[in-house]
Write an enzyme that holds these catalytic residues in place. Structure first.
Site, PDB file in Angstrom:
ATOM      1  N   THR A 168      33.526  94.681  59.927  1.00 43.87           N
ATOM      2  CA  THR A 168      34.534  95.533  59.276  1.00 43.87           C
ATOM      3  C   THR A 168      33.292  96.634  58.333  1.00 43.87           C
ATOM      4  O   THR A 168      32.702  96.539  57.321  1.00 43.87           O
ATOM      5  CB  THR A 168      34.613  94.688  57.869  1.00 43.87           C
ATOM      6  OG1 THR A 168      35.838  93.923  59.253  1.00 43.87           O
ATOM      7  CG2 THR A 168      35.946  95.785  57.331  1.00 43.87           C
TER       8      THR A 168
ATOM      9  N   LEU B 109      27.960  93.178  62.738  1.00 34.25           N
ATOM     10  CA  LEU B 109      26.892  92.754  61.645  1.00 34.25           C
ATOM     11  C   LEU B 109      27.645  92.847  60.698  1.00 34.25           C
ATOM     12  O   LEU B 109      28.592  93.897  60.873  1.00 34.25           O
ATOM     13  CB  LEU B 109      26.406  94.190  61.632  1.00 34.25           C
ATOM     14  CG  LEU B 109      25.118  94.607  62.975  1.00 34.25           C
ATOM     15  CD1 LEU B 109      24.725  95.835  63.542  1.00 34.25           C
ATOM     16  CD2 LEU B 109      24.171  93.434  63.349  1.00 34.25           C
ATOM     17  N   PRO B 110      27.282  92.708  59.435  1.00 35.85           N
ATOM     18  CA  PRO B 110      27.552  91.946  57.965  1.00 35.85           C
ATOM     19  C   PRO B 110      27.397  93.270  58.074  1.00 35.85           C
ATOM     20  O   PRO B 110      29.203  94.064  56.537  1.00 35.85           O
ATOM     21  CB  PRO B 110      26.226  90.810  57.107  1.00 35.85           C
ATOM     22  CG  PRO B 110      25.073  91.047  57.883  1.00 35.85           C
ATOM     23  CD  PRO B 110      25.901  92.349  59.221  1.00 35.85           C
TER      24      PRO B 110
ATOM     25  N   LYS C  30      33.302  92.947  49.430  1.00 33.26           N
ATOM     26  CA  LYS C  30      32.975  94.192  49.732  1.00 33.26           C
ATOM     27  C   LYS C  30      33.794  95.154  50.329  1.00 33.26           C
ATOM     28  O   LYS C  30      33.690  95.868  50.340  1.00 33.26           O
ATOM     29  CB  LYS C  30      31.599  93.420  51.377  1.00 33.26           C
ATOM     30  CG  LYS C  30      31.258  95.026  51.637  1.00 33.26           C
ATOM     31  CD  LYS C  30      31.455  94.665  53.072  1.00 33.26           C
ATOM     32  CE  LYS C  30      31.221  93.765  53.957  1.00 33.26           C
ATOM     33  NZ  LYS C  30      31.911  94.118  55.375  1.00 33.26           N
TER      34      LYS C  30
ATOM     35  N   LYS D  29      41.097  98.330  59.471  1.00 37.69           N
ATOM     36  CA  LYS D  29      40.689  96.679  58.448  1.00 37.69           C
ATOM     37  C   LYS D  29      40.734  97.044  57.687  1.00 37.69           C
ATOM     38  O   LYS D  29      41.177  95.820  57.165  1.00 37.69           O
ATOM     39  CB  LYS D  29      39.977  96.386  59.620  1.00 37.69           C
ATOM     40  CG  LYS D  29      38.915  95.539  59.570  1.00 37.69           C
ATOM     41  CD  LYS D  29      40.001  94.492  59.461  1.00 37.69           C
ATOM     42  CE  LYS D  29      39.086  92.817  59.104  1.00 37.69           C
ATOM     43  NZ  LYS D  29      39.886  91.774  60.019  1.00 37.69           N
TER      44      LYS D  29
END
Length: 295
Positions: free
Chosen positions: A93, A62-63, A237, A168
């Protein structure tokens, strides 16, 4: 092992298909009908979000953390739907603070948690050659080893819940910085009359090389393709999340802040929807040999 993949974008859809090809019982789900239909046409069983079957693993792609939280908590949500003992694997992430909060709730509900952010892009997902950074219990990783091996070229256990997402963010910060510094280095050489491909060959034979110089530049930047499957908006982001993590840890101001500011300096060049490698392409486009700029 029955697996439900939630989020059928370029990454999630390809992960679902590679797991199905490896022999797992896979169902895909997505909020959007069009995404479900696209994967159904490729032979993947699909289900609407409110019709998820009982599974051993719920793999999320998912975003942002907001969508991960919604899938887990919002009624009915996986906290209410997932069978006891099943595992929630977050390959997004995500914000590590949110991940640790959700992991605690998941474990309190009798489920297991693994954060497993990935690298390698849609091509890596489609070929089972992803890199994965794992945050969770060793026993959970051992239990999911067949699935992880089918998805990845390499997976690395870096700590408890949230640790995968911390590493990450650190990785993506370095990638973002390398795109800027390598583009400036190649632009400097170009202005001095050195062919960019020749400059990169030299860099890649020395200590200045990186995955950006070895892969991103030839694959997506010098080729002009800019189709890596990862957008500038997502990188921005991730950089904001990395900065927030550093601030929470009382890290002194450093290069991270400068990299964040550089990526946000011009919201339209590149735009959020553009391939993230375009930030390097813009620097190179302005790099004309000094003789030409003087004439």
């Amino acid at each position: 092992m029955r697996i439900c993949v939630i989020g059928l974008g370029q990454m999630g859809g390809n992960m679902a298909l590679i797991l199905q090809a490896a022999g797992f019982d896979v169902t895909g789900s997505d909020l959007f009908d069009s995404a479900r239909q696209r994967l159904a046409e490729r032979g993947l069983p699909v289900a609407a979000p409110d019709e998820l079957p009982p599974c051993d693993v719920y793999l999320l792609s998912l975003p942002t953390s907001a969508q991960v939280r919604e899938v887990i908590e919002t009624a009915p949500g996986l906290l209410g739907l997932a069978p006891k003992g099943s595992v929630i694997v977050d390959t997004s992430t995500s914000d590590p603070v949110v991940s640790r909060e959700l992991a605690a709730k998941v474990e309190a509900a009798g489920l297991a948690w693994l954060d497993a952010p990935v690298s390698g892009g849609p091509k890596g997902a489609a070929t089972g050659k992803l890199g994965m950074l794992l945050g969770g219990e060793t026993a959970t990783i051992e239990r999911l080893a067949p699935m992880l091996e089918a998805m990845s070229a390499r997976y690395t256990h870096v700590g408890g819940p949230g640790s995968g997402h911390v590493v990450k963010l650190a990785n993506n910060y370095l990638c973002a910085a390398h795109l800027l510094t390598t583009a400036e280095a190649v632009a400097m050489a170009a202005r001095a009359g050195v062919d960019p491909a020749a400059c990169l060959a030299g860099l890649n034979s020395g200590s200045g090389r990186s995955a950006v110089s070895e892969v991103n530049f030839p694959e997506w930047i010098l080729s002009g393709r800019f189709d890596s499957g990862f957008t500038t908006g997502l990188m921005r982001k991730d950089l904001r999340l990395a900065r927030a993590a550093a601030e929470r840890l009382d890290m002194p101001p450093g290069l991270l802040q400068a990299v964040v500011e550089a990526w946000h300096a011009d919201p339209e060049h590149p735009a959020d929807g553009d391939d993230f490698n375009r930030i390097a392409g813009a620097l190179l486009a302005a790099a004309t040999p000094a003789e030409e700029s003087a004439s």
